[in-house]
Design an enzyme around this catalytic site. Structure first.
Site, mmCIF file in Angstrom:
data_model
loop_
_atom_site.group_PDB
_atom_site.id
_atom_site.type_symbol
_atom_site.label_atom_id
_atom_site.label_comp_id
_atom_site.label_asym_id
_atom_site.label_seq_id
_atom_site.Cartn_x
_atom_site.Cartn_y
_atom_site.Cartn_z
ATOM 1 N N GLN A 100 6.277 41.092 27.674
ATOM 2 C CA GLN A 100 5.325 41.041 26.565
ATOM 3 C C GLN A 100 5.775 42.011 25.471
ATOM 4 O O GLN A 100 5.251 42.013 24.374
ATOM 5 C CB GLN A 100 3.931 41.443 27.029
ATOM 6 N N ASN A 101 6.738 42.860 25.805
ATOM 7 C CA ASN A 101 7.151 43.906 24.886
ATOM 8 C C ASN A 101 8.023 43.352 23.767
ATOM 9 O O ASN A 101 8.763 42.387 23.971
ATOM 10 C CB ASN A 101 7.916 45.007 25.654
ATOM 11 N N ASP A 103 9.968 45.564 22.012
ATOM 12 C CA ASP A 103 10.839 46.702 21.677
ATOM 13 C C ASP A 103 12.317 46.477 21.988
ATOM 14 O O ASP A 103 13.154 47.326 21.670
ATOM 15 C CB ASP A 103 10.321 47.982 22.395
ATOM 16 N N HIS A 118 6.407 37.647 23.136
ATOM 17 C CA HIS A 118 5.714 38.036 21.903
ATOM 18 C C HIS A 118 6.664 38.392 20.769
ATOM 19 O O HIS A 118 6.275 39.083 19.841
ATOM 20 C CB HIS A 118 4.766 39.218 22.189
ATOM 21 N N CYS A 129 7.885 29.902 5.115
ATOM 22 C CA CYS A 129 8.846 28.856 5.545
ATOM 23 C C CYS A 129 9.510 29.162 6.872
ATOM 24 O O CYS A 129 10.263 28.352 7.403
ATOM 25 C CB CYS A 129 9.904 28.651 4.456
ATOM 26 N N CYS A 147 10.642 36.201 0.403
ATOM 27 C CA CYS A 147 11.672 35.208 0.768
ATOM 28 C C CYS A 147 12.176 34.495 -0.490
ATOM 29 O O CYS A 147 11.506 34.502 -1.524
ATOM 30 C CB CYS A 147 11.009 34.205 1.708
ATOM 31 N N CYS A 149 12.034 31.550 -0.954
ATOM 32 C CA CYS A 149 11.049 30.494 -1.270
ATOM 33 C C CYS A 149 9.810 31.089 -1.938
ATOM 34 O O CYS A 149 8.868 30.371 -2.265
ATOM 35 C CB CYS A 149 10.628 29.767 0.022
ATOM 36 N N GLU A 214 -2.723 52.325 36.377
ATOM 37 C CA GLU A 214 -4.184 52.223 36.583
ATOM 38 C C GLU A 214 -4.499 50.842 37.132
ATOM 39 O O GLU A 214 -3.703 49.911 36.981
ATOM 40 C CB GLU A 214 -4.909 52.421 35.242
#
Ligand code: BV8
Ligand code: ZN
Length: 243
Positions: A100-101, A103, A118, A129, A147, A149, A214
């Site tokens: 999900q990172n 980095d 992600h 675009c 951009c 565009c 946790e």
């Protein structure tokens, strides 16, 4: 540290292994997690900033947040947790790392079969675009990157309310649906659809392990929950794998 025999058995017997990671695995590299309430962004809620609406309402603030995180990530390195996953991947022919990172630390550590659900924070694209933008993004001079565009350039990450990249998402569920061993590492298991993957693995009969600091919604359903830091626990798992 002690591991249950059932876990050690499946660790050696499994042919198809899937790992899901979240922000917790990068914490020991110095990358704040989403739940950390310290640091410059404590007054902002990522759920507020990592959205299309926030970008439309206040593109400068959103860019400031992402540039702050990009600079932070430039100065950090993979930690023993990332490196342990590289060793674990070598041990299995069929290994998938779903993260999900954003980095990029798994790739820098040397992991190979990575699915970035992600996106990746160092990449940018046109909001209108979709064209990839490889230029350096700076906010000097007051302007915002645009951009050819005429569209607005944005970080190439998945914001809340946006669909995930189709290839990564389908690949992740395809690996999850055939997993024999599924490890959920450093994630609060709250963000969907990633958070559903460990549950799907459990439903199709995989042995589900959670490594987290946790308890989470997964803790009650997993076969084995390890309370602690991924940078300490994952190298212990590598030791049990043997040569
Ligand atoms: C979508 C990129 C739909 C941006 C991110 C109600 C129910 C179910 C779902 C929803 C709902 N309401 C809304 C939704 C959908 C929403 C969602 O799930 N919301 C949640 C909050 C309820 N999901 C979406 O919007 C997704 N898209 O569903 O689209 C759709 C369908 C069709 C058509 C259109 C749309 C998009 C989600 C992706 C959002 N983008 N990131 C950016 O990074 O800037 S998510 C972002 O937050 C991260 O990528 C990460 O995934 C997530 C935070 O989760 P974690 O990684 O788990 O991090 P966290 O800090 O929470 O936890 C860290 C854990 O590590 C902690 O438990 C801690 O104890 C532990 N830890 C700390 N240190 C260590 C450690 N563990 C071990 N060792 C340590 N050292
Ligand atoms: Zn464009």
């Amino acid at each position: 540290m002690d591991f249950p025999q059932a876990f050690l058995d499946v660790l050696h017997a499994a042919k198809r292994v899937v790992v899901l990671t979240g922000a917790g695995i990068s914490k020991e590299s110095g990358v704040p997690t989403f739940r950390d309430k310290d640091g410059l962004w404590a007054r902002y809620d990522p759920l507020e900033l990592a959205t299309v609406q926030a970008f439309l309402d206040n593109p400068r603030l959103v860019w400031e947040w992402y540039l702050y995180r990009r600079n932070l990530i430039r100065d950090v390195s993979p930690n023993p947790g990332h490196l342990a996953l590289v060793e674990i991947e070598k041990h299995y022919d069929d290994f998938t790392l779903i993260t999900q990172n954003v980095d990029g630390l798994h790739r820098r550590a040397g992991s190979e079969n990575i699915l970035e659900l992600h996106g990746n924070i160092v990449l940018s694209k046109c909001f209108e675009c979709g064209a990839r933008f490889d230029g350096e993004v700076t906010l000097e001079g007051g302007g915002l990157p645009s951009c050819h565009c005429g569209g607005r350039i944005r970080p190439d990450v998945v914001w809340f309310g946006e669909t995930l990249p189709e290839k990564a998402l389908s690949g992740a569920f395809e690996a999850t649906n055939r997993a024999e061993l599924f490890l959920s590492i450093g994630t609060s298991a709250l963000v969907h659809p990633a958070a559903s993957m460990p549950l799907v693995a459990k439903q199709i009969g995989a042995y589900l392990v959670e490594v987290n600091l946790e308890p989470t919604p997964l803790t009650g359903v997993c076969d084995f929950y390890v309370h602690g830091k991924s940078g300490e626990i994952l190298p212990e798992i590598v030791k049990r794998l043997g040569p």
